[in-house]
Design a protein around this motif. Structure first.
Motif, PDB file in Angstrom:
ATOM      1  N   ARG A 108     -13.119   5.019  -8.726  1.00  0.00           N
ATOM      2  CA  ARG A 108     -11.906   5.516  -8.050  1.00  0.00           C
ATOM      3  C   ARG A 108     -11.702   4.815  -6.701  1.00  0.00           C
ATOM      4  O   ARG A 108     -10.572   4.554  -6.289  1.00  0.00           O
ATOM      5  N   LEU A 109     -12.801   4.541  -6.005  1.00  0.00           N
ATOM      6  CA  LEU A 109     -12.679   3.826  -4.726  1.00  0.00           C
ATOM      7  C   LEU A 109     -12.081   2.439  -4.962  1.00  0.00           C
ATOM      8  O   LEU A 109     -11.200   1.993  -4.229  1.00  0.00           O
ATOM      9  N   SER A 110     -12.579   1.786  -6.002  1.00  0.00           N
ATOM     10  CA  SER A 110     -12.085   0.456  -6.317  1.00  0.00           C
ATOM     11  C   SER A 110     -10.575   0.490  -6.591  1.00  0.00           C
ATOM     12  O   SER A 110      -9.814  -0.343  -6.098  1.00  0.00           O
ATOM     13  N   GLU A 111     -10.133   1.489  -7.360  1.00  0.00           N
ATOM     14  CA  GLU A 111      -8.692   1.624  -7.641  1.00  0.00           C
ATOM     15  C   GLU A 111      -7.908   1.877  -6.352  1.00  0.00           C
ATOM     16  O   GLU A 111      -6.810   1.350  -6.166  1.00  0.00           O
ATOM     17  N   ALA A 112      -8.493   2.692  -5.481  1.00  0.00           N
ATOM     18  CA  ALA A 112      -7.804   3.009  -4.220  1.00  0.00           C
ATOM     19  C   ALA A 112      -7.663   1.756  -3.355  1.00  0.00           C
ATOM     20  O   ALA A 112      -6.592   1.513  -2.774  1.00  0.00           O
ATOM     21  N   TYR A 113      -8.707   0.958  -3.280  1.00  0.00           N
ATOM     22  CA  TYR A 113      -8.629  -0.275  -2.479  1.00  0.00           C
ATOM     23  C   TYR A 113      -7.550  -1.208  -3.052  1.00  0.00           C
ATOM     24  O   TYR A 113      -6.795  -1.835  -2.323  1.00  0.00           O
ATOM     25  N   ARG A 114      -7.504  -1.274  -4.378  1.00  0.00           N
ATOM     26  CA  ARG A 114      -6.519  -2.146  -5.022  1.00  0.00           C
ATOM     27  C   ARG A 114      -5.091  -1.649  -4.734  1.00  0.00           C
ATOM     28  O   ARG A 114      -4.209  -2.425  -4.385  1.00  0.00           O
ATOM     29  N   PHE A 115      -4.917  -0.336  -4.854  1.00  0.00           N
ATOM     30  CA  PHE A 115      -3.604   0.263  -4.600  1.00  0.00           C
ATOM     31  C   PHE A 115      -3.173   0.010  -3.151  1.00  0.00           C
ATOM     32  O   PHE A 115      -2.026  -0.362  -2.870  1.00  0.00           O
ATOM     33  N   HIS A 116      -4.137   0.195  -2.238  1.00  0.00           N
ATOM     34  CA  HIS A 116      -3.861  -0.019  -0.809  1.00  0.00           C
ATOM     35  C   HIS A 116      -3.372  -1.456  -0.580  1.00  0.00           C
ATOM     36  O   HIS A 116      -2.371  -1.683   0.105  1.00  0.00           O
ATOM     37  N   LEU A 117      -4.082  -2.399  -1.201  1.00  0.00           N
ATOM     38  CA  LEU A 117      -3.696  -3.813  -1.059  1.00  0.00           C
ATOM     39  C   LEU A 117      -2.286  -4.070  -1.588  1.00  0.00           C
ATOM     40  O   LEU A 117      -1.512  -4.821  -0.995  1.00  0.00           O
ATOM     41  N   GLU A 118      -1.972  -3.416  -2.700  1.00  0.00           N
ATOM     42  CA  GLU A 118      -0.635  -3.611  -3.294  1.00  0.00           C
ATOM     43  C   GLU A 118       0.467  -3.073  -2.368  1.00  0.00           C
ATOM     44  O   GLU A 118       1.574  -3.600  -2.349  1.00  0.00           O
ATOM     45  N   GLN A 119       0.130  -2.000  -1.634  1.00  0.00           N
ATOM     46  CA  GLN A 119       1.126  -1.397  -0.747  1.00  0.00           C
ATOM     47  C   GLN A 119       1.226  -2.095   0.606  1.00  0.00           C
ATOM     48  O   GLN A 119       2.191  -1.914   1.340  1.00  0.00           O
ATOM     49  N   ALA A 120       0.207  -2.883   0.942  1.00  0.00           N
ATOM     50  CA  ALA A 120       0.115  -3.415   2.304  1.00  0.00           C
ATOM     51  C   ALA A 120       1.124  -4.532   2.545  1.00  0.00           C
ATOM     52  O   ALA A 120       1.521  -5.247   1.624  1.00  0.00           O
ATOM     53  N   ASP A 121       1.522  -4.672   3.800  1.00  0.00           N
ATOM     54  CA  ASP A 121       2.373  -5.786   4.207  1.00  0.00           C
ATOM     55  C   ASP A 121       1.474  -6.919   4.717  1.00  0.00           C
ATOM     56  O   ASP A 121       0.581  -6.678   5.546  1.00  0.00           O
ATOM     57  N   GLY A 122       1.727  -8.112   4.213  1.00  0.00           N
ATOM     58  CA  GLY A 122       0.841  -9.240   4.501  1.00  0.00           C
ATOM     59  C   GLY A 122       0.768  -9.607   5.971  1.00  0.00           C
ATOM     60  O   GLY A 122      -0.194 -10.231   6.413  1.00  0.00           O
TER      61      GLY A 122
END
Ligand SMILES: [Fe+2]
Ligand SMILES: [Fe+2]
Length: 391
Positions: A108-122
């Motif tokens: 679940r942590l791994s999914e959360a990190y991935r989701f966070h990255l997808e939402q982040a502004d570069g």
């Protein structure tokens, strides 16, 4: 750099998510330290040592970023539902359930990190993007290790841990929150014994002065058994990590302890690797020093290991490296060389943190040492003057 990612994440949201990640990563350190003593297979224990340090490194990165942001106290802001997830993972009924719960959390942590990255502004979230990319690679390696080495996944326990996570809204707290399952009421307790499976028996090693008289090949096996026996030090550090958790010491203390613990696990691994290469299966451990330390408070245990035993063993290190070098055994020399370097760090950790815990304490390190001697005597460790270990 402009971004083709989505809308970006404002500071308050970043901080909230980072605090939750940090809390969960840190909680795994305590849980792994506790279960390290209870999981029977030494290969799994070694893997847990690596993973404990991986959690500590990820926690260090997350924490460093939080300190740069308008963040607040990372634990004061943890909601009870998330704390219950950590409690439930620790309070598993058996090793397989523990390993299952921990695996669910890593997934679940791994999914959360991935989701966070997808939402982040570069651009706006550039610092978190760099951190999360590194963390994601690291946690994927943790997942891969678990998938390869852990086969007794308990679906029932996985669903239970998932239900606790759901009741906290998931790792990021944004999901729908069903009510949590009823708490089992189970509580983590230390095992009476430091558990190993049937391949390992408890034994006594020969005295150092006798060991150095052995012919080269026999002595090498005996010395690799001593490396494998560093499980005693790893176990001791696991108990210090666990018992000092509520002491609210600076993060650097836990990070150093985690590193020290992992080093000792690796030293045991050195012994395992080399014994197997030499055609010998690891089969015995002398855990007398581990057991003798278990009546001591954690500060005494720390002082006993770092400023007692590790200082005591130090003069053996350089000659060992040189002897394997001159015998042309580069492989054993490598392990002995790295061990020697690591041990220097451990003594430094000991000096730093024993001093820290003795601040405002009427006692000196010498006072502590004499209290340790009393504990050892009471535990039945009776060695000749000046000798700190039976082997
Ligand atoms: Fe060591
Ligand atoms: Fe050490």
């Amino acid at each position: 750099m402009t971004s083709d990612l989505s809308s970006g994440i404002e500071v308050r949201q970043t901080v909230d998510w980072f605090r939750r990640y940090l809390f969960l990563e840190r909680s795994c350190i305590k849980a792994l330290a506790g279960w390290f003593l209870k999981v029977p297979e030494y290969e799994t224990k070694i893997g847990m040592g690596y993973q404990l340090w991986a959690h500590a490194e990820r926690a260090t990165e997350l924490r460093a970023r939080l300190q740069e942001l308008r963040g607040g106290h990372s634990e004061a802001n943890v909601e009870p539902a998330l704390a219950r997830v950590a409690d439930e993972i620790l309070n598993a009924p058996d090793p397989n359930s523990f390993l299952t719960g921990w695996q669910v959390l890593i997934d679940r942590l791994s999914e959360a990190y991935r989701f966070h990255l997808e939402q982040a502004d570069g651009s706006a979230n550039a610092q978190e993007v760099r951190i999360l990319r590194r963390i994601l690679v690291d946690i994927e390696q943790s997942r891969a290790w678990l998938k390869t080495h852990f086969k007794q996944y308990s679906q029932t326990w996985a669903s239970r841990i998932q239900a606790f996570l759901d009741s906290a809204g998931g790792v990021q707290g944004v999901g729908i929150r069903p009510s949590p399952p009823e708490s089992s009421g189970a509580h983590f307790v230390w095992p009476d014994k430091y558990v190993f499976d049937e391949r390992i028996c408890e034994d006594r090693f020969e005295n150092y002065s006798r060991r150095i008289e052995l012919p080269f090949e026999q002595r090498r096996i005996a010395e690799m058994e001593i490396f494998f026996n560093e499980f005693y030090a790893a176990g001791l550090l696991a108990t210090i990590l666990f018992d000092s958790w509520s002491a609210r010491a600076p993060w650097e203390f836990y990070r150093d302890l985690a590193h020290h613990f992992w080093d000792e696990v690796r030293h045991a691994e050195f012994g395992m690797i080399r014994l197997k290469e030499l055609g010998v299966q690891p089969s015995r451990l002398d855990l007398s020093l581990f057991y003798a330390s278990q009546t001591m408070p954690f500060l005494h245990r720390l002082c006993y290991l770092t400023l007692g035993l590790e200082v005591y063993f130090m003069p053996r290190k350089r000659p060992r490296v040189e002897r394997y070098g001159s015998a042309g055994d580069r492989r054993t020399q490598l392990f002995a060389d790295v061990d020697w370097s690591d041990e220097g760090n451990h003594v430094q950790y000991g000096k730093r943190w024993v001093d820290y815990f003795l601040t405002d304490d009427a006692r000196t390190v010498e006072d502590l040492q004499s209290e340790i001697a009393d504990y050892l005597k009471a535990a039945g460790i009776d060695l000749p003057e000046g000798q700190l270990a039976p082997y």
